[in-house]
Design an enzyme around this catalytic site. Sequence first.
Site: not given
Length: 369
Positions: A176, A210, A288
């Site tokens: 992330s 991600d 995610h």
Amino acid sequence: MNMIAFAAQILAFCLLLLLLLLLQLQTTMAGDSSFSGVFDHGSHGVTLVKVDEAPRKCSSAAAAKKTDDDTAPAGGAPPKPLLVAAPCDAGVYPVVVFLHGYLAYNSFYSQLFEHVASHGFVVVGPQLYTMSGPDTTDEINSAAAVINWLAAGGLTSKLPPNVRADATKISISGHSRGGKVAFALALGHANVSLRGGAGGATIAALVAVDPVDGFAAGKQTPPPILTYGGANSLRVPAPVMVIGTGLGGLARAAPLLPACAPPGVSHGEFYGECAAPACHLVARDYGHTDMMDDVTPGARGLATRAVCRSGGARAPMRRFFGGAMVAFVKRWVEGEPELLDCVRARPETAPVVLSAVEFRDEAIANHSY
């Protein structure tokens, strides 16, 4: 008599042919087992330890101005708290530095760290912050400080006996916002000084899962990483693997809970701008945070399941990401291409369904499945 001899020769030939087929089948099955094994726990036992950061010094105005890119002395405490997974067996192992996602704890990835370490790596997960705003500059500098501390031999006294971290082979990975920070480090947004790296690169390899550069295209968080300049506009001086999730770009309950990996600033755009060598794998049915531990305690742990769309059980996605990372780093850092070649050729062997399998390098044309 001649007919009997002829029949015996035919039988011997058939038996020989059958033996060769069995040997070929055994070799193929062994190869499949080796490939599939990268998605399972490796051959090494693993130790998992926490390493406390160096105490802050506030005895003078000069000390108060010290920033996170100051490096602790070799062998001393690190500039940030660490969670370290390492093989128990004696040896010298390459290092993977893993950067956590936004407002997450490094402990949320402990099972992932153990998976990667079991295949012969020292995995270092710094806790970059506990609270942070949109600007990632401080955590970029903090991550650089940790890497410089590792390169100076800081981890030596923190590992099991006869286990050494190879400070010339440090790869970075991130999830992330941590994926954005990993790209920032590789692109030179902070001072990282290593003694070497694959092909002369400062960072040996980069693996992002991600990665997220902001809230949406045109709403990047500082410093922006994506350029929107098309292919080859991100010239990372190291091989890059970008892993995406099929559910990461979907909102949990729009507009209250927007997508955790918004389209326009996530994995597709990062891979699209990467220069070769690079690859892109997308787990179709996972979300995610699905590479985190099965249990992530506390309010933040609950948020990892409540805020982002999920594919359910986390183990398959975690095994996939860990195995893909191992295959990629073994290819570009250890010079062992077999596992990554199998990912390319046989994506159906992965523990998740892949909706994209793309490779960009000089030797092999792009492939999509």
